[in-house]
Scaffold this motif. Structure first.
Motif, short mmCIF file in Angstrom:
data_model
loop_
_atom_site.label_atom_id
_atom_site.label_comp_id
_atom_site.label_asym_id
_atom_site.label_seq_id
_atom_site.Cartn_x
_atom_site.Cartn_y
_atom_site.Cartn_z
N PRO A 88 -24.93 -21.58 -8.21
CA PRO A 88 -25.26 -23.00 -8.48
C PRO A 88 -25.51 -23.20 -10.03
N THR A 89 -25.72 -22.29 -10.63
CA THR A 89 -26.16 -22.36 -11.99
C THR A 89 -25.25 -21.36 -12.96
N PRO A 90 -24.01 -21.66 -13.03
CA PRO A 90 -23.14 -20.80 -13.96
C PRO A 90 -23.66 -20.88 -15.55
N SER A 91 -23.20 -19.71 -15.88
CA SER A 91 -23.70 -19.48 -17.47
C SER A 91 -22.30 -19.90 -18.06
N ALA A 92 -22.49 -19.90 -19.54
CA ALA A 92 -21.26 -20.06 -20.18
C ALA A 92 -20.23 -19.11 -20.10
N ASP A 93 -20.61 -17.87 -19.89
CA ASP A 93 -20.02 -16.77 -19.83
C ASP A 93 -19.05 -16.75 -18.61
N ASP A 94 -19.82 -17.53 -17.43
CA ASP A 94 -19.00 -17.60 -16.08
C ASP A 94 -17.96 -18.72 -16.06
N GLU A 132 -15.47 -24.07 -13.18
CA GLU A 132 -16.82 -24.51 -13.55
C GLU A 132 -17.82 -23.37 -13.74
N GLY A 133 -17.41 -22.27 -12.92
CA GLY A 133 -18.08 -20.93 -12.85
C GLY A 133 -18.80 -20.90 -11.54
N HIS A 134 -18.47 -21.68 -10.69
CA HIS A 134 -19.36 -21.92 -9.24
C HIS A 134 -18.92 -20.91 -8.30
N VAL A 135 -18.01 -19.87 -8.56
CA VAL A 135 -17.55 -19.12 -7.42
C VAL A 135 -17.88 -17.73 -8.00
N LYS A 136 -18.66 -17.07 -7.08
CA LYS A 136 -19.20 -15.58 -7.54
C LYS A 136 -18.26 -14.51 -7.43
N GLU A 137 -18.40 -13.60 -7.93
CA GLU A 137 -17.50 -12.25 -7.89
C GLU A 137 -17.48 -11.80 -6.70
N PRO A 187 -13.49 -8.07 -24.92
CA PRO A 187 -14.17 -9.13 -24.40
C PRO A 187 -13.20 -9.99 -24.18
N LEU A 188 -12.37 -9.73 -23.20
CA LEU A 188 -11.39 -10.27 -22.64
C LEU A 188 -11.20 -10.06 -20.93
N VAL A 189 -11.40 -11.09 -20.02
CA VAL A 189 -11.39 -10.73 -18.72
C VAL A 189 -10.36 -11.49 -17.92
N PHE A 190 -9.92 -11.17 -16.86
CA PHE A 190 -8.95 -12.15 -16.33
C PHE A 190 -9.56 -12.05 -14.87
N ASN A 191 -9.52 -13.40 -14.26
CA ASN A 191 -9.91 -13.63 -12.82
C ASN A 191 -8.46 -13.78 -11.83
N ASP A 192 -8.51 -13.06 -10.70
CA ASP A 192 -7.61 -13.11 -9.82
C ASP A 192 -8.26 -13.58 -8.57
N MET A 193 -7.12 -14.59 -7.83
CA MET A 193 -7.85 -15.23 -6.64
C MET A 193 -6.46 -15.27 -5.58
N MET A 194 -6.80 -15.45 -4.58
CA MET A 194 -5.80 -15.81 -3.53
C MET A 194 -4.76 -16.79 -3.92
N PRO A 223 -15.56 -12.80 -29.47
CA PRO A 223 -16.02 -14.38 -29.39
C PRO A 223 -17.15 -14.51 -30.33
N GLN A 224 -17.09 -15.64 -30.76
CA GLN A 224 -17.85 -16.01 -31.86
C GLN A 224 -19.30 -16.35 -31.33
N GLN A 225 -19.42 -17.03 -30.21
CA GLN A 225 -20.63 -17.58 -29.77
C GLN A 225 -21.50 -16.26 -28.92
N ASP A 226 -22.93 -16.35 -29.48
CA ASP A 226 -23.78 -15.39 -28.72
C ASP A 226 -23.95 -15.40 -27.37
N ASP A 227 -23.70 -16.76 -26.78
CA ASP A 227 -23.85 -16.76 -25.30
C ASP A 227 -22.70 -16.54 -24.54
N ILE A 228 -21.62 -16.30 -25.38
CA ILE A 228 -20.31 -15.89 -24.57
C ILE A 228 -19.97 -14.09 -24.87
N ARG A 229 -19.73 -13.31 -23.91
CA ARG A 229 -19.39 -11.96 -24.10
C ARG A 229 -17.88 -11.96 -23.94
#
Length: 305
Positions: A177-183, A153-158, A126-133, A55-61
């Motif tokens: 409540p406060t998702p980061s750019a990474d979330d 929008e990043g509002h669901v926690k791990e 630097p690549l992640v997958f989110n899985d859900m129901m 990733p090119q941005q510093d705030d995104i891992r």
């Protein structure tokens, strides 16, 4: 006129020892030429592309890819297959069910990372997958469409456990409540099975609702069509027939029309299931789709910048 339609003429032909007329040739289930070009020798190039991605941005891992779709479509199996391809060996980072069921095997919001190399000092791609129901037919079943929207929008926690009856609220401990750019999600991928006869109308409505929210957020969208080997006998014989199969092309077109995802954003893949060793053709299809996910995610971040 064909003699086979007239019993009297067929009898005369038999009396004089004439050969039985050949049956009409059945229509071929495959096209003479593939309808989409794929270089089956570019596996290593695409693998390097994905492995060397940063990733090119510093705030995104991490580039975050969210998978959603009907129950049994193969989301968890796809994550395992991606892990196999990236790491070059069989792995099982995501628990997947081998049983057919109308209820989701995955119950929680799970993030899957991929380890680089081996040893004690663990680093991750630097690549992640989110899985859900999975999405299920009817109300109060499967993941709630609003939960998917909040996850975008990043509002669901791990680790949040989904409740089919009610979506997550701001007072829920699993709400962020406060998702980061990474979330936040960078690419939304719908996973559907080529083996499904017809998708239920209620599931389609939920998918359309999620797509509308993703579009409003500017999140790129793709679709994966799994189980292509089980759905098409020609592809089962030879996976390289995937873009020659008339059945799979029609299946993709029907899905594109029903959900609204363009054909060039839908990718057929085969997940690792029965195999115990790596397979170049399986890898090539997965990497073809994975590279597009990386490209689409980069496009989103460039727009945000």
């Amino acid at each position: 006129m064909a003699r086979k339609n007239y019993p009297f003429l067929r009898a005369i032909g038999a009396f004089y020892g004439l050969p039985e007329p050949a049956a009409e040739a059945a229509e071929s289930p495959t096209l003479d030429e593939p309808w989409r070009e794929l270089n089956w020798r570019e596996k290593q190039e695409n693998l390097r592309y994905v492995q060397e991605y940063k990733p090119q941005q510093d705030d995104i891992r991490y580039l975050r890819i969210l998978l959603y779709g009907p129950v049994g479509s193969g989301k968890s199996s796809f994550i395992n297959s991606v892990s196999n391809v990236i790491r070059g060996r069989m792995t099982i980072p995501a628990l997947a069910s081998a049983m057919t069921s109308d209820q989701s095997f995955t119950k929680r919001y799970e993030t899957h990372k991929f380890i680089k190399g081996r040893g004690n000092a663990k680093t991750f791609y630097p690549l992640v997958f989110n899985d859900m129901m999975g999405l299920e037919d009817g109300t109060n079943r499967g993941v709630h469409a609003d939960d998917i929207k909040l996850a975008l929008e990043g509002h669901v926690k791990e680790g949040h456990k989904f409740n089919p009856v009610a979506p997550i609220s701001q007072h829920d401990p699993g709400y962020n409540p406060t998702p980061s750019a990474d979330d936040k999600v960078h690419v939304l991928v719908c996973v559907m099975s080529a083996n499904t006869p017809q998708m239920k109308s209620s599931v389609l409505e939920k998918m359309k609702s999620v797509r509308e929210t993703a579009s409003d957020l500017g999140i790129p969208q793709m679709a994966m069509m799994t189980h292509v080997d089980e759905a098409c006998c020609e592809t089962e014989k030879n996976l390289r027939n995937v873009y020659k199969s008339k059945y799979l092309r029609k299946k993709m077109r029907d899905f594109s029309s029903a959900v609204g995802i363009p054909m060039n954003c839908i990718f057929p893949v085969k997940n690792y299931s029965e195999e115990i060793d790596m397979n170049d053709d399986i890898d090539t299809l997965i990497l073809s789709a994975l590279r597009k996910m990386v490209d689409f995610g980069d496009d989103l971040r460039e727009d945000l910048n």
